[in-house]
Structure formats: structure tokens, C-alpha cells
Design an enzyme around this catalytic site. Structure first.
Site, PDB file in Angstrom:
ATOM      1  N   THR A   1      37.253 -58.889 -31.854  1.00 42.21           N
ATOM      2  CA  THR A   1      38.079 -59.208 -33.025  1.00 42.21           C
ATOM      3  C   THR A   1      39.553 -59.148 -32.646  1.00 42.21           C
ATOM      4  OG1 THR A   1      38.581 -58.629 -35.316  1.00 42.21           O
ATOM      5  CG2 THR A   1      38.216 -56.799 -33.824  1.00 42.21           C
TER       6      THR A   1
ATOM      7  N   LYS B   1      38.530 -44.390 -46.918  1.00 42.37           N
ATOM      8  CA  LYS B   1      37.692 -45.603 -46.913  1.00 42.37           C
ATOM      9  C   LYS B   1      36.650 -45.527 -45.790  1.00 42.37           C
ATOM     10  CE  LYS B   1      37.645 -50.538 -46.048  1.00 42.37           C
ATOM     11  NZ  LYS B   1      38.321 -51.730 -45.567  1.00 42.37           N
TER      12      LYS B   1
ATOM     13  N   HIS C   1      31.071 -49.534 -45.590  1.00 38.76           N
ATOM     14  CA  HIS C   1      30.060 -50.301 -44.862  1.00 38.76           C
ATOM     15  C   HIS C   1      30.308 -50.247 -43.355  1.00 38.76           C
ATOM     16  CE1 HIS C   1      33.593 -52.371 -46.187  1.00 38.76           C
ATOM     17  NE2 HIS C   1      33.424 -53.348 -45.316  1.00 38.76           N
ATOM     18  N   ARG C   2      31.559 -50.592 -42.924  1.00 41.52           N
ATOM     19  CA  ARG C   2      31.847 -50.609 -41.489  1.00 41.52           C
ATOM     20  C   ARG C   2      31.828 -49.187 -40.935  1.00 41.52           C
ATOM     21  NH1 ARG C   2      34.666 -54.558 -41.563  1.00 41.52           N
ATOM     22  NH2 ARG C   2      36.404 -53.487 -42.517  1.00 41.52           N
TER      23      ARG C   2
ATOM     24  N   ASP D   1      30.148 -58.358 -38.266  1.00 41.48           N
ATOM     25  CA  ASP D   1      30.319 -59.379 -39.281  1.00 41.48           C
ATOM     26  C   ASP D   1      29.983 -58.726 -40.611  1.00 41.48           C
ATOM     27  OD1 ASP D   1      31.224 -61.952 -39.808  1.00 41.48           O
ATOM     28  OD2 ASP D   1      29.203 -62.648 -40.220  1.00 41.48           O
TER      29      ASP D   1
ATOM     30  N   ASN E   1      41.494 -58.594 -35.386  1.00 43.39           N
ATOM     31  CA  ASN E   1      41.914 -57.971 -36.651  1.00 43.39           C
ATOM     32  C   ASN E   1      42.349 -56.518 -36.401  1.00 43.39           C
ATOM     33  OD1 ASN E   1      41.880 -56.543 -39.103  1.00 43.39           O
ATOM     34  ND2 ASN E   1      40.403 -57.963 -40.021  1.00 43.39           N
TER      35      ASN E   1
ATOM     36  N   ASP F   1      39.404 -55.574 -50.512  1.00 41.65           N
ATOM     37  CA  ASP F   1      39.552 -54.135 -50.807  1.00 41.65           C
ATOM     38  C   ASP F   1      40.116 -53.866 -52.210  1.00 41.65           C
ATOM     39  OD1 ASP F   1      38.464 -53.099 -48.537  1.00 41.65           O
ATOM     40  OD2 ASP F   1      40.358 -52.701 -47.520  1.00 41.65           O
TER      41      ASP F   1
ATOM     42  N   PHE G   1      42.501 -54.540 -46.568  1.00 42.26           N
ATOM     43  CA  PHE G   1      42.573 -55.987 -46.372  1.00 42.26           C
ATOM     44  C   PHE G   1      41.412 -56.647 -47.128  1.00 42.26           C
ATOM     45  CE2 PHE G   1      39.043 -56.846 -43.380  1.00 42.26           C
ATOM     46  CZ  PHE G   1      38.683 -55.550 -43.071  1.00 42.26           C
TER      47      PHE G   1
HETATM   48  P1  IMP Z   1      34.438 -60.475 -41.038  1.00 39.21           P
HETATM   49  O1  IMP Z   1      33.915 -61.805 -40.627  1.00 39.21           O
HETATM   50  O2  IMP Z   1      33.610 -59.351 -40.602  1.00 39.21           O
HETATM   51  O3  IMP Z   1      35.883 -60.309 -40.726  1.00 39.21           O
HETATM   52  O4  IMP Z   1      34.358 -60.398 -42.619  1.00 39.21           O
HETATM   53  C1  IMP Z   1      34.411 -61.540 -43.435  1.00 39.21           C
HETATM   54  C2  IMP Z   1      35.350 -61.328 -44.582  1.00 39.21           C
HETATM   55  O5  IMP Z   1      34.868 -60.276 -45.406  1.00 39.21           O
HETATM   56  C3  IMP Z   1      36.763 -60.924 -44.189  1.00 39.21           C
HETATM   57  O6  IMP Z   1      37.564 -62.036 -43.945  1.00 39.21           O
HETATM   58  C4  IMP Z   1      37.225 -60.194 -45.422  1.00 39.21           C
HETATM   59  O7  IMP Z   1      37.665 -61.118 -46.403  1.00 39.21           O
HETATM   60  C5  IMP Z   1      35.957 -59.546 -45.913  1.00 39.21           C
HETATM   61  N1  IMP Z   1      35.873 -58.158 -45.436  1.00 39.21           N
HETATM   62  C6  IMP Z   1      35.308 -57.692 -44.300  1.00 39.21           C
HETATM   63  N2  IMP Z   1      35.419 -56.361 -44.208  1.00 39.21           N
HETATM   64  C7  IMP Z   1      36.101 -55.980 -45.322  1.00 39.21           C
HETATM   65  C8  IMP Z   1      36.551 -54.721 -45.811  1.00 39.21           C
HETATM   66  O8  IMP Z   1      36.372 -53.654 -45.200  1.00 39.21           O
HETATM   67  N3  IMP Z   1      37.199 -54.750 -46.974  1.00 39.21           N
HETATM   68  C9  IMP Z   1      37.437 -55.876 -47.687  1.00 39.21           C
HETATM   69  N4  IMP Z   1      37.058 -57.067 -47.278  1.00 39.21           N
HETATM   70  C10 IMP Z   1      36.388 -57.126 -46.105  1.00 39.21           C
END
Ligand code: IMP
Length: 205
Positions: A9, A177, A182-183, A70, A11, A157, A154
Site C-alpha cells: 500500500t 480505533k 476490522h484492520r 483489502d 496509504n 470513518d 480516513f
Molecule cells: P482498501 O482497498 O483496503 O483501501 O479499502 C477500500 C476503501 O474502503 C478505502 O478506499 C476506504 O474508502 C474504505 N476503508 C478502508 N479501510 C477503512 C477504514 O479503516 N476506515 C474507513 N474507511 C475505510
């Protein structure tokens, strides 16, 4: 035990969250640390498929133990949407406005709906130094707020209120958080496995 973990990532929020869970026990690197700032392929139709695709793509290039995640926001009243399509739910926009646009679309779709239950689900794919892959999952249930609240975090949230709390994720500290997210749960499952597997001495990981 491995001492470096490459995250698939760019991010910085995710890197920060994951480094906080490992503390000093492991050095967490992002693709930016290795000089890569392009996109990673992510065109599958499931969270598992995307996590696998990202982890294998990065491992092929850097040959370092690699973790890809993901995540999808699964809203009950929307039949599990936006799910795997959470990132670009409102369509492709300028990156700086993507979260705002996604939240605006979600709140519009949810207007008048009383069942506001939803969950975040994260799937992690870990490719070990030998190229073997394993999956881990983390889920947090909650509700979609009526309007955005808070400025931390982000993505969605600001409109996600985890079960048992009155604050949105964006009103919590990163540590608060991580503790329930979840993460956070998926990473803890991975960290526990990594430690157990290392202690068992099954194989040099
Ligand atoms: P990603 O592909 O894992 O980055 O997640 C897809 C999308 O889900 C991201 O672009 C965010 O919009 C949303 N997302 C992922 N994790 C979070 C979080 O911890 N909080 C809020 N939104 C999240």
C-alpha cells in the site's frame, strides 16, 4: 521471526495503524519507502481476490515478506454494498475528494432508511519469504451515522459508529480505533499467528 514487513500500500494511514500494532518488534515498510508510488493492480470481485492479487504482485517485484489488505464497508440495507467497491463507490474523482464523495453518496442512498447496520470487513493476504500465501480476516459491526462526525482517520470513518460506542471512528484516537477496528483485528490475528509460527520453529519465516 521476520524483522521487516512490506505493506502492499502507499496509504500512510494504514502504515501508521499497522506499525502501531507491531511497535518495535517489526519494521513496517511501505512501497513509498522503496521508491514506488504508482498503483497496484486491484481488479478482482472479492476482498480475498484483491488482497491476494496485491500481495503476489508486490512479492514478485521485491521478494520481501509482504502483507496486503483489502477492506469493504458492507451495509445491510444496501445488500452488502459498497463492499469490494468501497474505494470508488461514488465513481472516480480527484483523490483529495474521493472520501467526501463516497460519504455523500452513501448518506444519500441511506436517506430514510432506518436499518443503519453495517460492518467493515478486512481481508489480509500474507506472502512469506518462501512465497506461500495465508489469509486473515477482521470484522467490526456498527451503524452508519446520519451525518459525518470527526476529522481523524480516513475513508468512511466519519460516518461509521462501531457497536457499543457513541463516537464515530473519526472521533477516536488512532489507538482507540486500532483496538476495535476490522484492520486492527485482522492484523492482531496475523501478528499472533506470526509469533506462534515463529516459536514453533516450523520453518524460517
Ligand atoms: P482498501 O482497498 O483496503 O483501501 O479499502 C477500500 C476503501 O474502503 C478505502 O478506499 C476506504 O474508502 C474504505 N476503508 C478502508 N479501510 C477503512 C477504514 O479503516 N476506515 C474507513 N474507511 C475505510
Amino acid at each position: 521471526m521476520i524483522n521487516k514487513l512490506l505493506l502492499a500500500t502507499g496509504n500512510s494511514h494504514k502504515v501508521f495503524e499497522i506499525q502501531a500494532i507491531f511497535g518495535n518488534s517489526l519494521s513496517v515498510l511501505s512501497l513509498k519507502d522503496l521508491g514506488y508510488s504508482g498503483d497496484i493492480p486491484e481488479d478482482q470481485t472479492t476482498l480475498e481476490g484483491n488482497a491476494r492479487e496485491k500481495a503476489e504482485w508486490v512479492f514478485e517485484r521485491y521478494r520481501l515478506p509482504c502483507l496486503a489488505d483489502d477492506t469493504g464497508l458492507e451495509v445491510t440495507a444496501l445488500g452488502g454494498r459498497p463492499g469490494v467497491y468501497s474505494a470508488r463507490y461514488a465513481g472516480e474523482t480527484d483523490k483529495a475528494f474521493q472520501s467526501e464523495a463516497n460519504i455523500a453518496k452513501l448518506l444519500k442512498e441511506m436517506s430514510g432508511i432506518t436499518d443503519r447496520t453495517a460492518r467493515f470487513r478486512t481481508v489480509l493476504a500474507y506472502v512469506d519469504p518462501q512465497g506461500f500465501i495465508r489469509f486473515f480476516e477482521g470484522i467490526v459491526c456498527g451503524e452508519i451515522a446520519d451525518s459525518p462526525r470527526g476529522s481523524a482517520g480516513f475513508g468512511y470513518d466519519a460516518v461509521f459508529i462501531p457497536e457499543g460506542f457513541t463516537q464515530s471512528f473519526a472521533e477516536m484516537t488512532p489507538e482507540g480505533k486500532n483496538e476495535i477496528s476490522h484492520r486492527g483485528k485482522a492484523i492482531k490475528a496475523f501478528a499472533e499467528w506470526l509469533q506462534l509460527f515463529s516459536q514453533a520453529g516450523n520453518r524460517d519465516i
